[in-house]
Design a protein around this motif. Structure first.
Motif, PDB file in Angstrom:
ATOM      1  N   LEU A 100      65.541  18.386  24.178  1.00 47.79           N
ATOM      2  CA  LEU A 100      65.692  17.075  23.554  1.00 47.79           C
ATOM      3  C   LEU A 100      67.056  17.004  22.875  1.00 47.79           C
ATOM      4  O   LEU A 100      67.431  17.902  22.125  1.00 47.79           O
ATOM      5  N   THR A 101      67.781  15.951  23.133  1.00 46.64           N
ATOM      6  CA  THR A 101      69.118  15.788  22.557  1.00 46.64           C
ATOM      7  C   THR A 101      69.049  14.832  21.376  1.00 46.64           C
ATOM      8  O   THR A 101      68.955  13.612  21.543  1.00 46.64           O
ATOM      9  N   LEU A 102      69.079  15.397  20.177  1.00 51.77           N
ATOM     10  CA  LEU A 102      69.035  14.582  18.969  1.00 51.77           C
ATOM     11  C   LEU A 102      70.451  14.165  18.589  1.00 51.77           C
ATOM     12  O   LEU A 102      71.388  14.950  18.683  1.00 51.77           O
ATOM     13  N   LYS A 103      70.580  12.937  18.142  1.00 52.81           N
ATOM     14  CA  LYS A 103      71.875  12.414  17.723  1.00 52.81           C
ATOM     15  C   LYS A 103      71.795  11.959  16.269  1.00 52.81           C
ATOM     16  O   LYS A 103      70.708  11.836  15.699  1.00 52.81           O
ATOM     17  N   LYS A 104      72.935  11.715  15.694  1.00 56.65           N
ATOM     18  CA  LYS A 104      72.978  11.202  14.332  1.00 56.65           C
ATOM     19  C   LYS A 104      72.188   9.897  14.262  1.00 56.65           C
ATOM     20  O   LYS A 104      72.404   8.990  15.060  1.00 56.65           O
ATOM     21  N   GLN A 112      54.356  25.812  10.470  1.00 53.94           N
ATOM     22  CA  GLN A 112      55.059  24.677  11.066  1.00 53.94           C
ATOM     23  C   GLN A 112      56.097  24.108  10.101  1.00 53.94           C
ATOM     24  O   GLN A 112      57.157  23.637  10.515  1.00 53.94           O
ATOM     25  N   GLY A 113      55.784  24.163   8.811  1.00 57.22           N
ATOM     26  CA  GLY A 113      56.715  23.657   7.807  1.00 57.22           C
ATOM     27  C   GLY A 113      58.032  24.407   7.800  1.00 57.22           C
ATOM     28  O   GLY A 113      59.094  23.823   7.546  1.00 57.22           O
ATOM     29  N   ALA A 114      57.979  25.709   8.076  1.00 56.10           N
ATOM     30  CA  ALA A 114      59.212  26.499   8.126  1.00 56.10           C
ATOM     31  C   ALA A 114      60.116  26.009   9.256  1.00 56.10           C
ATOM     32  O   ALA A 114      61.342  25.928   9.108  1.00 56.10           O
ATOM     33  N   PHE A 115      59.501  25.648  10.384  1.00 59.92           N
ATOM     34  CA  PHE A 115      60.290  25.169  11.523  1.00 59.92           C
ATOM     35  C   PHE A 115      60.803  23.748  11.292  1.00 59.92           C
ATOM     36  O   PHE A 115      61.919  23.409  11.702  1.00 59.92           O
ATOM     37  N   LEU A 116      60.007  22.909  10.630  1.00 60.72           N
ATOM     38  CA  LEU A 116      60.471  21.554  10.324  1.00 60.72           C
ATOM     39  C   LEU A 116      61.652  21.595   9.355  1.00 60.72           C
ATOM     40  O   LEU A 116      62.596  20.808   9.476  1.00 60.72           O
ATOM     41  N   LYS A 117      61.606  22.521   8.402  1.00 56.02           N
ATOM     42  CA  LYS A 117      62.732  22.681   7.477  1.00 56.02           C
ATOM     43  C   LYS A 117      63.976  23.147   8.230  1.00 56.02           C
ATOM     44  O   LYS A 117      65.091  22.647   7.998  1.00 56.02           O
ATOM     45  N   GLN A 146      69.319  22.021  10.775  1.00 55.59           N
ATOM     46  CA  GLN A 146      70.178  21.996  11.959  1.00 55.59           C
ATOM     47  C   GLN A 146      70.634  20.576  12.297  1.00 55.59           C
ATOM     48  O   GLN A 146      71.731  20.379  12.819  1.00 55.59           O
ATOM     49  N   TYR A 147      69.769  19.594  11.989  1.00 58.73           N
ATOM     50  CA  TYR A 147      70.091  18.190  12.270  1.00 58.73           C
ATOM     51  C   TYR A 147      69.934  17.376  10.982  1.00 58.73           C
ATOM     52  O   TYR A 147      68.967  16.620  10.818  1.00 58.73           O
TER      53      TYR A 147
END
Length: 372
Positions: A17-21, A39-44, A49-50
């Protein structure tokens, strides 16, 4: 003679998935406190990263019938997630089908670019909701667990950009391996095992309140220097519970080793009176019943003030991991993939948690507290 030069190249992972600003991401999953620890660790990490991407979380479990524990889980999860500044909107567990329709309508207004649902059960229900929110979004989600369901819903799943096979879960040594696979594949976000527990941040004032509560209990029982042990013996399933007879044996033997030990016995609100009555009947051990009834953060603040946590297979053991507390986890052999990552000791019972003898827990506690 010419020497050939060999160049080495580092493989760079390309996310699917290509996330953009300015991209808007809706992450959907059936969360409990233990689930969010990982899951919270990965969401953080995704937010880090974005930083210019909006991340919203849908925690409704897409059930047709409300469960008795929905209200309590809703409250505690929202209290924790509300403190997560990197998350934007939290869609709660729906109290009714009408409430869910309103949540869907609210989510529609966001016009999400990406919708990701991670569901080990009721995956087609999540797909239906995701498509109702925005059928034009890039939607990624878990496939149904069994073959018949995959065949039955194959046409609906054809519209997805990509799918996540639950076979990855079956081969994972730990549940966080499954989440690492998903976030690595979709977003190129990968975490080492010791980074996969979302830290719970207890404010200084709450931390002080926890210490004061422990000190008040110890003073009321005339306990001088000695350990305080937080015990959680109740889960949501009797196969994961420990028996009161085992609790009696454990507390008696540890008190014999260290007479100034205070035991804090945790209970869910609906079990508090029962646990409190048991505590009142104990004449030879120092024990207090506890339940976080006002705010979720009461729980980690009291746990943080203890010297050891002993917990059966429930959210408490994952919260202890988030707090990096000394811990003994009591789990079934079949649940080893859900063991807390930072536990000092993980004891396993065959088929049932109460197949773990109290004597095993005593030895583990003596070693951690250096009572032997």
């Amino acid at each position: 003679m010419h020497q050939s030069k060999h160049s080495t190249t580092t493989q760079i992972q390309v996310p699917e998935l290509t996330l953009k600003k300015g991209s808007k991401v809706l992450y959907m999953t059936h969360l409990a406190l233990g689930d969010y620890v990982y899951q919270g660790a990965f969401l953080k990490a995704l937010s880090k990263q974005y930083p210019d991407v909006q991340i919203d979380v849908w925690i409704d479990d897409c059930r047709n019938k409300k469960k008795s524990w929905h209200s309590g889980r809703n409250s505690t999860l929202q209290q924790w997630l509300a403190k997560e500044n990197h998350l934007n909107t939290i869609y709660p567990i729906a109290s009714s089908n009408e409430h869910r329709e309103q949540l869907i309508a609210d989510a529609k207004n966001q016009q999400y670019d990406f919708i990701v649902f991670v569901a080990t059960t009721r995956a087609p229900a999540y797909l239906k909701v995701a498509q109702a929110i925005n059928a034009n979004a890039t939607i990624v989600g878990t496939e149904p667990k069994n073959l018949l369901s995959r065949l039955f819903y194959r046409n609906q799943y054809k519209s997805l950009s990509t799918t996540i096979a639950l076979s990855e879960l079956a081969t994972s040594q730990h549940i966080s391996d499954f989440y690492n696979h998903i976030f690595s594949r979709l977003f190129a976000v990968s975490l080492d095992e010791q980074q996969r527990s979302r830290e719970i941040l207890v404010t200084n004032s709450l931390g002080e309140q926890g210490k004061q509560q422990i000190n008040a209990w110890r003073n009321a029982k005339n306990l001088s220097n000695g350990p305080t042990i937080f015990i959680n013996h109740i889960s949501t399933n009797e196969k994961r519970d420990w028996q009161l007879s085992q609790l009696t044996e454990l507390t008696a033997k540890l008190t014999e080793k260290s007479p100034n030990t205070l035991f804090v016995l945790n209970a869910p609100p609906h079990k508090f009176d029962e646990v409190s009555n048991w505590c009142a009947q104990q004449t030879n051990i120092a024990v207090e019943a506890f339940s976080a009834t006002k705010d979720f953060f009461e729980l980690p603040s009291v746990m943080q003030a203890c010297d050891l946590v002993i917990s059966v297979e429930t959210a408490i053991m994952h919260i202890a991991s988030s707090l990096s507390l000394p811990q003994i986890a009591l789990i079934r052999e079949s649940a080893s993939s859900w063991r807390p990552l930072k536990a000092n000791s993980v004891l396993e019972g065959k088929k049932r948690v109460d197949n773990i003898a109290a004597s095993e827990v005593v030895v583990a506690a003596e070693n951690i507290l250096k009572l032997a």
